[in-house]
Design a protein around this motif. Structure first.
Motif, PDB file in Angstrom:
ATOM      1  N   ILE A   8       0.808  -1.289  -0.090  1.00  0.00           N
ATOM      2  CA  ILE A   8      -0.021   0.063  -0.067  1.00  0.00           C
ATOM      3  C   ILE A   8       0.912   1.216   0.140  1.00  0.00           C
ATOM      4  N   GLN A  28      -6.553  10.031   2.140  1.00  0.00           N
ATOM      5  CA  GLN A  28      -6.866   8.791   2.362  1.00  0.00           C
ATOM      6  C   GLN A  28      -7.062   8.273   3.784  1.00  0.00           C
ATOM      7  N   THR A  42      -9.005   0.069   1.559  1.00  0.00           N
ATOM      8  CA  THR A  42      -7.809  -0.632   0.839  1.00  0.00           C
ATOM      9  C   THR A  42      -7.533  -1.896   1.799  1.00  0.00           C
ATOM     10  N   ASN A  46      -7.968  -6.094   0.284  1.00  0.00           N
ATOM     11  CA  ASN A  46      -6.888  -6.938  -0.189  1.00  0.00           C
ATOM     12  C   ASN A  46      -6.512  -8.083   0.732  1.00  0.00           C
ATOM     13  N   THR A 105      -1.078  -1.223  -4.376  1.00  0.00           N
ATOM     14  CA  THR A 105      -2.138  -0.439  -4.516  1.00  0.00           C
ATOM     15  C   THR A 105      -2.262   0.843  -3.842  1.00  0.00           C
ATOM     16  N   SER A 107      -3.526   4.080  -1.735  1.00  0.00           N
ATOM     17  CA  SER A 107      -4.398   3.947  -0.505  1.00  0.00           C
ATOM     18  C   SER A 107      -5.541   4.856  -0.385  1.00  0.00           C
TER      19      SER A 107
END
Length: 329
Positions: A8, A28, A42, A46, A105, A107
């Motif tokens: 992340i 975020q 997030t 995942n 990914t 965040s």
């Protein structure tokens, strides 16, 4: 077989969402999505496919992440200064084992459609196991000028395109083989480092030196400043011949600007008047006269008034305040 690790990236400040987003609490970490933050969402999204998590985050706000990370298998790499995504991903790859698959990914993305998301990620993992660098392209639903695009043929990437003007974006949509560049990636740690060293040996070497000299996973300021600041797209993805794209059909937004946030809130039945005007934050009675599609953003110390069409220009306001040394950022 290596682990599957969610990397992340959480180093951005969300300048286009000022004054909601500040250096001390970037977008975020704002709990404005049904009481949850984009960072929290997030992690949860995942966990269903990943064994472990590596957070690469800014020294300025890393403490905001720790509560959400408490229940996960994780490690944290603290950036002393931001050096963009190519270096941030390299730090995670250095921390991982060679055969570990990294699902990278940001965040600060809003993703809905969990089943479609997991299908896309699992397909990306298959390509990564075969030694490919994988990017995920989102099926576009409008001629968006705030995103980069991927020209594709099946899973093959023909070209990467920068953020287009409106007429070009309409042409991309009409042609039907252009996808939004999501900024989500998947690859083996060793493959990423191999390609980084191949295409940008200076960045690779400087990132490696900074990582190996880190103390308790906190990077050194002086060594970090020697790392070239480049995006992963520019450093590797636009140059490698090992790229695959997974066309993806989950709902996605990078939540990078107030037009995206406007659309999300309107869809969730946040009050919008008959002329398309909206208030974000604050509880003062607000009346709009003679204006359309305007956004008023209220915080304790600042008010932003903008037309929805000018959402991308908020970054310039943030940059001006930063040059002035303002405490408002």
């Amino acid at each position: 077989m290596g682990k599957i690790i969610n990397v992340i990236l959480s180093g951005g400040v969300g300048s286009r969402l000022w004054p909601l987003s500040r250096k001390a609490r970037p977008k975020q970490y704002l709990p404005i999505f049904n009481g949850k933050s984009l960072f929290e969402l997030t992690i949860q999204r995942n966990q269903k496919v990943c064994d472990h998590l590596i957070l690469v985050g800014s020294v300025q706000n890393i403490d905001l992440a720790k509560e959400d990370l408490a229940a996960t298998s994780h490690e944290i790499i603290v950036e002393a200064v931001p050096r963009n995504t190519a270096a941030a991903i390299a730090f995670a790859a250095f921390a991982a084992s060679a055969d570990d698959i990294l699902i990278v990914t940001p965040s600060d993305h809003l993703i809905e459609g969990e089943e479609q998301y997991l299908q896309a990620i699992k397909r990306g993992i298959e390509f990564a196991r075969d030694g490919h660098l994988v990017t995920f392209g989102i099926n576009p639903v409008k001629p968006e000028t705030g995103y980069g695009y991927i020209e594709s043929e099946g899973n093959d990437v023909l070209s990467f395109r920068e953020k287009p003007n409106y007429e070009t974006a309409k042409e991309f949509l009409k042609r039907g083989n252009f996808l939004w560049n999501s900024g989500i990636f998947c690859f083996k740690a060793s493959v990423y480092l191999q390609e980084l060293e191949r295409f940008d040996p200076k960045l690779y070497a400087a990132a490696k030196i900074a990582f190996e000299a880190s103390v308790d996973a906190v990077l050194d300021v002086e060594l970090s400043n020697k790392i070239p600041s480049k995006s992963v797209d520019y450093a590797i993805m636009e140059r490698s011949d090992s790229i695959k794209v997974v066309p993806s059909f989950f709902q996605w937004s990078d939540m990078g600007s107030f037009d995206s946030l406007y659309d999300y809130l309107a869809a969730k039945e946040h009050p919008v008047d008959d002329e398309g005007n909206i208030v974000i934050g604050g509880d003062k009675h607000t009346v709009f006269l003679g204006v359309q599609n305007c956004i008023v953003v209220n915080t304790n110390d600042a008010v932003l008034v903008l037309n929805k069409a000018s959402a991308q220009e908020v970054k310039g306001v943030y940059e001006s305040l930063e040059k002035e040394g303002s405490s408002l950022i």
